[in-house]
Design an enzyme around this catalytic site. Structure first.
Site, short mmCIF file in Angstrom:
data_model
loop_
_atom_site.label_atom_id
_atom_site.label_comp_id
_atom_site.label_asym_id
_atom_site.label_seq_id
_atom_site.Cartn_x
_atom_site.Cartn_y
_atom_site.Cartn_z
CE LYS A 1 18.12 1.43 -20.50
NZ LYS A 1 17.34 1.85 -19.35
CE LYS B 1 -19.67 8.34 -39.15
NZ LYS B 1 -19.89 9.72 -38.68
CB THR C 1 -0.93 0.03 1.24
OG1 THR C 1 -0.12 0.07 2.41
CG2 THR C 1 -1.84 -1.19 1.29
CG HIS C 2 0.53 4.33 1.34
ND1 HIS C 2 -0.22 5.48 1.31
CD2 HIS C 2 -0.09 3.50 2.23
CE1 HIS C 2 -1.23 5.37 2.17
NE2 HIS C 2 -1.18 4.17 2.73
CB SER D 1 19.54 0.85 -25.01
OG SER D 1 20.42 1.94 -25.22
CD GLU E 1 9.02 2.41 -21.12
OE1 GLU E 1 9.69 1.54 -21.71
OE2 GLU E 1 9.42 3.55 -20.91
N1 ARG Z 1 -21.26 11.82 -43.11
C1 ARG Z 1 -22.36 12.08 -42.23
C2 ARG Z 1 -21.98 11.71 -40.80
O1 ARG Z 1 -21.01 11.07 -40.63
C3 ARG Z 1 -23.55 11.30 -42.64
C4 ARG Z 1 -24.85 11.89 -42.24
C5 ARG Z 1 -25.11 13.15 -42.99
N2 ARG Z 1 -26.42 13.65 -42.70
C6 ARG Z 1 -26.75 14.90 -42.99
N3 ARG Z 1 -27.93 15.27 -42.65
N4 ARG Z 1 -25.93 15.74 -43.56
O2 ARG Z 1 -22.63 12.09 -39.84
#
Ligand code: ARG
Length: 459
Positions: free
Chosen positions: A284, A326, A156-157, A278, A291
């Site tokens: 090393k 995305k 601990t610690h 290294s 890491e």
């Molecule tokens: N490329 C757009 C996205 O990734 C698709 C949806 C576009 N919809 C719109 N109403 N312009 O969100």
């Protein structure tokens, strides 16, 4: 020239900067397979409900398969002017099958389309996440089983606290990754509702069959509110937050491996396969994989915060802000899977340095609590008094530059005259761990019981 998808209302095409800020094809082409799966389900449903002819649906099906093989074969030419994967696929479909391609978007919008594609993509990542966790848990179980009774210091610690077993320490990580596993399963189940057919935001007047498309795409049911269906990115956020918690676990473990593999600790030897050398210091062997796991976690946390921030002020329903979802998820998923695999590889390959662990387990007065417990159990002393007596003995040992078991009986009796030679039994690290048989304790019997429980659960 004006846009081929919505050119009717526009006299001029977009500025180059507009195109650059707007286009997502550079990254959303990763959802090509999902986009085509969604379109195929939609096309089949349009035919089944009589919204398009069987002949047109068949042309769409064939055409979409051709597009898919072009993408998979690397011959497909992605166009920034066509903005995103949805319009790239549809435009190519039109080149291939002509007029029927224009009927595919009936009763659908890119808003429900993108939500569906992205959900399918994230769902696959939950599955990959689950497999990565299972593999890592199995590697940890194997370590725990062989080292169920190997003693090591518990901290601990980061100060020596009490002896524990190697198996117990490995099983602590099994519990952590086990909770991650249950979180991924839970989130995957919750996200499995299909947005397709929500259309732009309000649903559609066409007699679509949302149950059919949901089923074909492996969803449990269609989502129940069209506004929510196109606005919802909770599934991505749940992926990122479960990933973040798991990443935090990975990072803690990576940190321990970095410390343990140092010359000062020498608790583990990492395999050559998961270490680097290294260029200047010939001696090393560096724990770079650990890491990098520790470091990559920052991206996953970052993605979680970034998407939370994107979503937090958006009015319903779709806003283009959501296109920023995305890249965050792609990057976090890639790095999470890599980190899980690297950790699994390190754990599989590493060997605990048993003599070193054992030597460290006995140093730092690690059995002081056992000594105090003995005073309570055998002499009937209140724990607080026993704590004080033990503290005095620790100070004495420290002064003599020795460990607790090295004190003579006379020295011990000078602190408390009732102490007998039996006390030495509890000062050994093996006895110490063997005595901790409370449920979930570090005793080898408890550790093996937990290993068995996990193995049974994973069957
Ligand atoms: N490329 C757009 C996205 O990734 C698709 C949806 C576009 N919809 C719109 N109403 N312009 O969100």
């Amino acid at each position: 020239t004006s846009n081929q998808m919505w050119g009717g209302r526009f006299a001029a095409g977009p500025d180059a900067i507009m195109e650059a800020i707007n286009a997502s094809i550079g990254f959303d082409q990763r959802m090509a397979a999902q986009d085509i799966a969604g379109s195929r389900a939609h096309a089949a449903m349009l035919a089944a409900t009589g919204i398009v002819s069987d002949k047109d649906a068949e042309a769409m099906r064939e055409g979409l398969l051709t597009v898919l093989s072009e993408i998979e074969g690397g011959t497909f030419v992605f166009s920034t002017t066509l903005e995103d994967i949805h319009m790239n696929v549809e435009a190519r479909l039109k080149d291939i099958i002509g007029e029927p391609a224009g009927r595919l978007h009936t009763g659908r919008s890119r808003n429900d389309q993108v939500a569906t594609d992205f959900k399918l993509w994230v769902r696959d990542q939950f599955d990959a996440f689950e497999s990565g966790l299972l593999a890592l848990i199995k590697a940890l179980l194997a370590q725990a089983e062989v080292g169920a009774d190997w003693v090591m210091p518990g901290f601990t610690h980061l100060q020596t606290a009490q002896p524990v077993t190697w198996g117990h320490h490995m099983m602590a990580y099994v519990e952590m990754f086990g909770r991650d596993l249950s979180r991924t399963r839970d989130a995957r189940k919750r996200m499995n509702e299909c947005p397709l057919g929500a259309a732009a935001l309000a649903g559609t007047s066409f007699p679509i069959d949302r149950d059919m498309t949901a089923k074909v795409l492996g969803f449990d049911r269609p989502s129940a509110n069209s506004l929510d269906a196109v606005s919802d990115r909770d599934f991505a956020l749940e992926f990122l937050s479960t990933a973040s918690i798991c990443a935090m676990h990975l990072s803690r473990m990576a940190e321990e491996l970095v410390i343990w593999s140092s010359a000062q600790f020498r608790f583990v030897v990492l395999s050559d396969r998961f270490s680097t050398g290294s260029s200047i210091m010939p001696q090393k062997k560096n724990p770079d994989a650990a890491e990098l796991i520790r470091a990559k976690i920052g991206r996953i946390f970052g993605a979680n915060v970034a998407l939370m921030t994107v979503m937090k002020g958006l009015p319903l329903a779709y806003s283009k802000d959501m296109q920023e979802d995305k890249e965050q998820v792609f990057d976090a998923a890639d790095n999470l899977m890599l980190a899980l695999a690297a950790m699994e590889g390190m754990v599989k390959d590493m060997s605990a340095n048993r003599p070193s662990l054992e030597a460290a387990a006995g140093s730092g007065f690690s059995t002081a609590t056992d000594l105090a417990d003995w005073l309570v159990r055998v002499l009937g002393m209140p724990f607080r008094d026993a704590h004080h007596v033990t503290g005095t003995l620790v100070a004495m040992a420290e002064q003599n530059e020795c460990d607790l078991p090295d004190l003579t009986l006379e020295q011990m009796q000078s602190v408390h005259s009732d102490i007998t030679s039996d006390i030495y039994e509890v000062l050994g690290v093996h006895n110490s761990v063997a005595s901790r048989v409370s449920y979930g304790g570090t005793a080898p019997s408890q550790v093996l019981a937990q290993v068995a429980r996990w193995k049974e659960m994973l069957e």
